[in-house]
Design an enzyme around this catalytic site. Structure first.
Site, PDB file in Angstrom:
ATOM      1  N   LYS A  23      10.468  66.786  22.311  1.00  0.00           N
ATOM      2  CA  LYS A  23      10.467  68.225  21.906  1.00  0.00           C
ATOM      3  C   LYS A  23       9.916  69.221  22.891  1.00  0.00           C
ATOM      4  O   LYS A  23      10.210  70.591  22.695  1.00  0.00           O
ATOM      5  CB  LYS A  23      10.000  68.593  20.365  1.00  0.00           C
ATOM      6  CG  LYS A  23      10.938  67.957  19.264  1.00  0.00           C
ATOM      7  CD  LYS A  23      10.258  68.108  18.019  1.00  0.00           C
ATOM      8  CE  LYS A  23      11.066  67.283  16.937  1.00  0.00           C
ATOM      9  NZ  LYS A  23      10.296  67.604  15.388  1.00  0.00           N
TER      10      LYS A  23
ATOM     11  N   HIS B 195      15.517  56.891  16.886  1.00  0.00           N
ATOM     12  CA  HIS B 195      15.093  57.312  15.694  1.00  0.00           C
ATOM     13  C   HIS B 195      15.735  58.024  14.779  1.00  0.00           C
ATOM     14  O   HIS B 195      15.629  58.254  13.379  1.00  0.00           O
ATOM     15  CB  HIS B 195      13.677  57.555  15.595  1.00  0.00           C
ATOM     16  CG  HIS B 195      13.371  58.940  16.168  1.00  0.00           C
ATOM     17  ND1 HIS B 195      13.240  59.277  17.458  1.00  0.00           N
ATOM     18  CD2 HIS B 195      12.957  60.142  15.253  1.00  0.00           C
ATOM     19  CE1 HIS B 195      12.951  60.572  17.478  1.00  0.00           C
ATOM     20  NE2 HIS B 195      12.713  61.101  16.394  1.00  0.00           N
TER      21      HIS B 195
END
Length: 418
Positions: A259, A310
């Site tokens: 991120k 994920h």
């Protein structure tokens, strides 16, 4: 004397084993186990020094990290872990562990129910009353660095010989003094590793307010709990289990590190994403995996797997699909030219586990666009997503260990000011 030499040799051999464990929490758990083994203690607890509480206030306390009790453990179903209370102890003379931390002295108490009247500390027998377990002999010792910095305290409980509880001896104090020296060196190394990881996460947190240290610690702890029970159910050898859980916890902490490459306009948006924004956000999986494009260790490999997969779903949906995280070119495409997908067991085990841990924590947590869901809502959603979003076998495991999951939540609570 022969027994003392043998025990001392085992402590020296433990040194290399402890230094192979890279995750701090797993090392703390192992140190407590081995300290108990060295002096044949039935139970024990390990505390770490807490300098700042959950509200960011300076404190001077010991926080319990792990508790173990063989007698209690034998009463539980096979594979189930003991649940213990999460609490902190002031570093002062009023409790035995606090006194040990305050003075830096080893405290040997032959009988906790007959502490001398002139002792500055006392014994809280509430655990004994709650469980029916009788704490008799204890030996409490500090974990202190060579330069005198306190890392924590270990208390071992009820030394056993031939089935009887006996006081800890001077030999036990000698052995644990040497054990503590080795354990402290391993802990210092693990603290450095944890600090480096948390600094990477801090960079993400500066960009994404949701990516906090407590969030990643919860996700990583949930992941290890899920894996432990899955490994037990599938009869994974202990050595393999210990090795995998060590790197799993570190990799799980780094699941959203990609991120850092996403624009603040998107990360800090105080509302839900538009479809276009969500497409950009999905690239954090590729950016995260790309940080480990030249894997040098098992940690790099598992961190790459977790960062990349994920958000891949059991039924083949999710993202990013089969895209190379370095070139950002699809590895395979379907008839429409879209990236191929992973599904079921094609998704690495670590990615499937962290998917469950991450979603559970997100549902339980407050976000700028939502309040935390109730426990009933969260659990219903997790069950409903089994077989579509989540590996159904791992969801079964998740519900098997739900008490341990809840305990982990109390270890890493949300900051109420956030």
């Amino acid at each position: 004397m022969a027994g003392e030499v043998t025990d001392f040799k085992s402590i020296i051999e433990l040194d290399s084993e402890l230094n192979q464990i890279q995750d701090l929490d797993l090392l703390l758990e192992r140190i407590l186990q081995e300290a108990r083994n060295v002096v044949r203690a039935d139970a024990g607890s390990i505390y770490v020094k807490q300098a700042i509480d959950d509200q960011g206030v300076l404190v001077d306390k010991l926080l319990i990290k792990y508790a173990q009790n063989d007698t209690v453990q034998k009463t539980l179903p096979p594979g189930q872990k003991m649940i213990y209370s999460i609490f902190s102890v002031p570093i002062n003379e009023k409790s035995i562990s606090g006194y040990c931390a305050f003075t830096g002295k080893i405290v040997n108490v032959p009988d906790m129910y007959n502490i001398p009247a002139d002792a500055p500390y006392s014994f809280n027998s509430s655990f004994d009353k709650l469980t029916g377990y009788k704490t008799t002999s204890t030996l409490t010792f500090p974990l202190t660095t060579a330069d005198g910095r306190l890392l924590g305290v270990i208390q071992v409980i009820n030394k056993t010989e031939n089935g009887d509880v006996v006081p800890f001896s001077e030999e036990d104090k000698f052995l644990l003094t040497h054990f503590a020296a080795n354990a402290t060196i391993a802990l210092q190394r693990a603290y450095v590793t944890r600090a480096m990881i948390l600094r990477m996460i801090k960079m993400s947190e500066l960009r994404d307010p949701k990516e906090t240290g407590t969030h990643v610690n919860r996700v990583a702890s949930y992941a290890v709990e899920i894996y432990d029970r899955w490994a037990y159910n599938n009869k994974i050898p202990e050595a393999e289990r210990d090795s995998f859980r060590d790197i799993l916890r570190i990799g799980a902490m780094l699941h959203d590190v990609g991120k850092v490459a996403i624009s603040d306009v998107i990360l800090k948006k105080p509302a839900r994403f538009t479809p276009e924004e969500f497409m950009i956000m999905q690239h954090h999986t590729l950016y995260g995996a790309g940080l480990f494009d030249d894997p040098q260790s098992p940690i790099d490999h598992i961190s790459r797997d977790i960062a990349l997969t994920h958000h891949e779903n059991w039924d083949g949906t999710g993202y990013p699909g089969r895209i190379d995280p370095v070139s950002l070119v699809p590895e395979t495409t379907d008839e429409a030219g879209k990236p191929g997908t992973r599904k079921g067991y094609d998704i690495p085990l670590a990615g499937r586990i962290v998917a469950i841990a991450d979603v559970f924590d997100a549902l339980c947590s407050k976000r700028v666009y939502k309040e935390p869901w109730s426990e009933e809502q969260v659990l219903a959603e997790m069950r409903q997503l089994a077989g579509s979003k989540f590996d159904p076998d791992l969801i079964d495991v998740f519900f098997e260990i739900l008490p341990n999951i809840k305990q982990t939540q109390s270890l890493y609570p949300e900051d109420p000011t956030a």
